[in-house]
Design an enzyme around this catalytic site. Structure first.
Site, PDB file in Angstrom:
ATOM      1  N   SER A   1       0.839  -1.207   0.000  1.00  0.00           N
ATOM      2  CA  SER A   1       0.000   0.000   0.000  1.00  0.00           C
ATOM      3  C   SER A   1       0.871   1.253   0.000  1.00  0.00           C
ATOM      4  O   SER A   1       0.376   2.352  -0.256  1.00  0.00           O
ATOM      5  CB  SER A   1      -0.926   0.002   1.223  1.00  0.00           C
ATOM      6  OG  SER A   1      -0.187  -0.223   2.406  1.00  0.00           O
TER       7      SER A   1
ATOM      8  N   ASP B   1       5.655  -6.934   2.779  1.00  0.00           N
ATOM      9  CA  ASP B   1       4.754  -7.413   1.718  1.00  0.00           C
ATOM     10  C   ASP B   1       5.577  -7.774   0.484  1.00  0.00           C
ATOM     11  O   ASP B   1       6.440  -6.992   0.068  1.00  0.00           O
ATOM     12  CB  ASP B   1       3.820  -6.247   1.344  1.00  0.00           C
ATOM     13  CG  ASP B   1       2.390  -6.690   1.156  1.00  0.00           C
ATOM     14  OD1 ASP B   1       2.114  -7.903   1.209  1.00  0.00           O
ATOM     15  OD2 ASP B   1       1.538  -5.800   0.964  1.00  0.00           O
TER      16      ASP B   1
ATOM     17  N   LYS C   1       4.700 -11.321   3.649  1.00  0.00           N
ATOM     18  CA  LYS C   1       3.286 -11.580   3.355  1.00  0.00           C
ATOM     19  C   LYS C   1       3.113 -11.643   1.854  1.00  0.00           C
ATOM     20  O   LYS C   1       3.810 -10.936   1.124  1.00  0.00           O
ATOM     21  CB  LYS C   1       2.404 -10.462   3.927  1.00  0.00           C
ATOM     22  CG  LYS C   1       0.944 -10.565   3.461  1.00  0.00           C
ATOM     23  CD  LYS C   1       0.043  -9.558   4.121  1.00  0.00           C
ATOM     24  CE  LYS C   1      -0.121  -8.268   3.375  1.00  0.00           C
ATOM     25  NZ  LYS C   1      -0.653  -8.399   1.989  1.00  0.00           N
TER      26      LYS C   1
ATOM     27  N   GLU D   1      -0.073 -12.238  -1.340  1.00  0.00           N
ATOM     28  CA  GLU D   1      -1.505 -12.313  -1.651  1.00  0.00           C
ATOM     29  C   GLU D   1      -1.814 -13.564  -2.473  1.00  0.00           C
ATOM     30  O   GLU D   1      -1.066 -13.908  -3.392  1.00  0.00           O
ATOM     31  CB  GLU D   1      -1.931 -11.089  -2.483  1.00  0.00           C
ATOM     32  CG  GLU D   1      -1.856  -9.780  -1.725  1.00  0.00           C
ATOM     33  CD  GLU D   1      -2.331  -8.583  -2.569  1.00  0.00           C
ATOM     34  OE1 GLU D   1      -2.901  -8.780  -3.658  1.00  0.00           O
ATOM     35  OE2 GLU D   1      -2.122  -7.449  -2.107  1.00  0.00           O
TER      36      GLU D   1
ATOM     37  N   GLU E   1      -9.275  -9.675   3.896  1.00  0.00           N
ATOM     38  CA  GLU E   1      -9.586  -8.297   3.505  1.00  0.00           C
ATOM     39  C   GLU E   1     -10.965  -8.207   2.865  1.00  0.00           C
ATOM     40  O   GLU E   1     -11.279  -8.909   1.899  1.00  0.00           O
ATOM     41  CB  GLU E   1      -8.505  -7.755   2.549  1.00  0.00           C
ATOM     42  CG  GLU E   1      -8.797  -6.312   2.143  1.00  0.00           C
ATOM     43  CD  GLU E   1      -7.611  -5.561   1.559  1.00  0.00           C
ATOM     44  OE1 GLU E   1      -6.492  -6.092   1.518  1.00  0.00           O
ATOM     45  OE2 GLU E   1      -7.824  -4.403   1.137  1.00  0.00           O
TER      46      GLU E   1
HETATM   47  O1  KIV Z   1      -0.512  -3.454   1.547  1.00  0.00           O
HETATM   48  C1  KIV Z   1      -1.166  -3.375   2.603  1.00  0.00           C
HETATM   49  O2  KIV Z   1      -1.139  -2.372   3.323  1.00  0.00           O
HETATM   50  C2  KIV Z   1      -1.994  -4.518   2.971  1.00  0.00           C
HETATM   51  C3  KIV Z   1      -2.945  -4.348   4.108  1.00  0.00           C
HETATM   52  C4  KIV Z   1      -4.100  -3.560   3.646  1.00  0.00           C
HETATM   53  C5  KIV Z   1      -3.347  -5.630   4.708  1.00  0.00           C
HETATM   54  O3  KIV Z   1      -1.915  -5.536   2.356  1.00  0.00           O
END
Ligand code: KIV
Length: 277
Positions: free
Chosen positions: A56, A94, A124, A126, A194
């Site tokens: 994000s 991420d 993390k 997706e 989410e």
């Molecule tokens: O990229 C991000 O901030 C996210 C959150 C919204 C969980 O994946």
């Protein structure tokens, strides 16, 4: 002191193991995003358990329309800064678009780079396709903690064409449930849910042994996460119903900048005590 069950937070370093214990004890996990050392320090002092260096950052730091262009090097850069700023929270980076979808080998190499170069506590990613599950197995077998992410997955924006809530029809709900269960099987230590209906999140949370961290997924998840700029009221053009604004920093900062501009133009800044002679 026994912190479990109380609203205070335990001062010692948060680990993935600790998150599992928190789920078992019914103690909610508190997570926010963070992208730099300054904010990481404040997040740490406030007792946040987990900081996600989310892609994000593409939207809120880089001003992009989507998270798709965010690169591995950019995630590494921001994660290093967050690691410097925070000691207690678990820090998760991420994995950006196309850093884990090509092959399990490439995903493994990229996750290894993130871990070695930043000092964060895990990654993390997706989705839950077969390639992704293979990549997760490979990483977790080698000691890289992985957090999953299902429901609305912003990196798939061009597949779905919108950021609408997911899992409202029974078929999609079933597929999200299956994805979450497959991620647990593959070895993730937690999963982000989410923008899905609260009852679906409840079912996933009650079925899985790993913690669920919700964003727009209702109150039954084991923890909650928000993008910190949203909850501080810095991003005023984005106001989905799941964001609660805990401050209105856009206005506070705007007024401070305006006041500064006025003071410089009127020669009210700097004054004598703010100058060297
Ligand atoms: O990229 C991000 O901030 C996210 C959150 C919204 C969980 O994946």
């Amino acid at each position: 002191m026994d912190y479990i069950g109380s609203a205070s937070f335990e001062p010692k370093k948060v680990t993935t193991f600790r998150l599992q214990e928190m789920k078992k004890a019914g103690r909610k996990i508190v997570a926010l995003t963070g992208y730099d050392a300054l904010i990481a320090r404040i997040l740490d002092e406030s007792g946040i358990d987990l900081i996600l260096v989310g892609d994000s950052l593409g939207n809120v730091v880089q001003g992009l329309e989507t998270t798709i262009p965010v690169t591995l090097d950019e995630i590494i850069y921001h994660t290093k800064a967050v690691v410097r700023g925070a000691k207690r929270p678990l820090i998760i980076a991420d994995m950006p678009f196309m850093s884990f979808q090509v092959s399990a080998d490439e995903a493994f190499t990229n996750a290894g780079r993130i871990m070695k170069e930043t000092g964060c506590g895990g990654v993390k990613l997706e989705g839950a396709s077969e390639i992704i599950l293979q990549a997760i197995r490979r990483m977790t077998e080698s000691g890289i903690p992985v957090m999953g992410h299902v429901g609305l997955t912003p990196q798939s924006i061009h597949k779905f064409g919108s950021y609408r809530a997911r899992g409202k029809d029974p078929e999609e709900a079933e597929s999200i449930f299956r994805d979450a269960a497959n991620l647990e099987q593959a070895g993730v230590f937690a999963v982000v849910l989410e923008k899905i209906p609260a009852n679906l999140a409840k079912r996933i949370t009650e079925t899985l042994k790993i913690p669920t961290i919700g964003i727009g997924a209702g109150p039954y998840c084991d923890g909650q996460i928000l993008v910190y700029t949203d909850m501080l009221g810095l991003t005023i053009d984005f106001s989905p119903r799941f964001v609660r604004r805990y401050a209105r920093l856009y206005d506070t900062i705007l007024n401070a900048f305006k006041q500064y501009a006025e003071d410089v133009r009127n020669q009210n800044f700097p004054n004598e005590s703010e100058s060297y002679f």
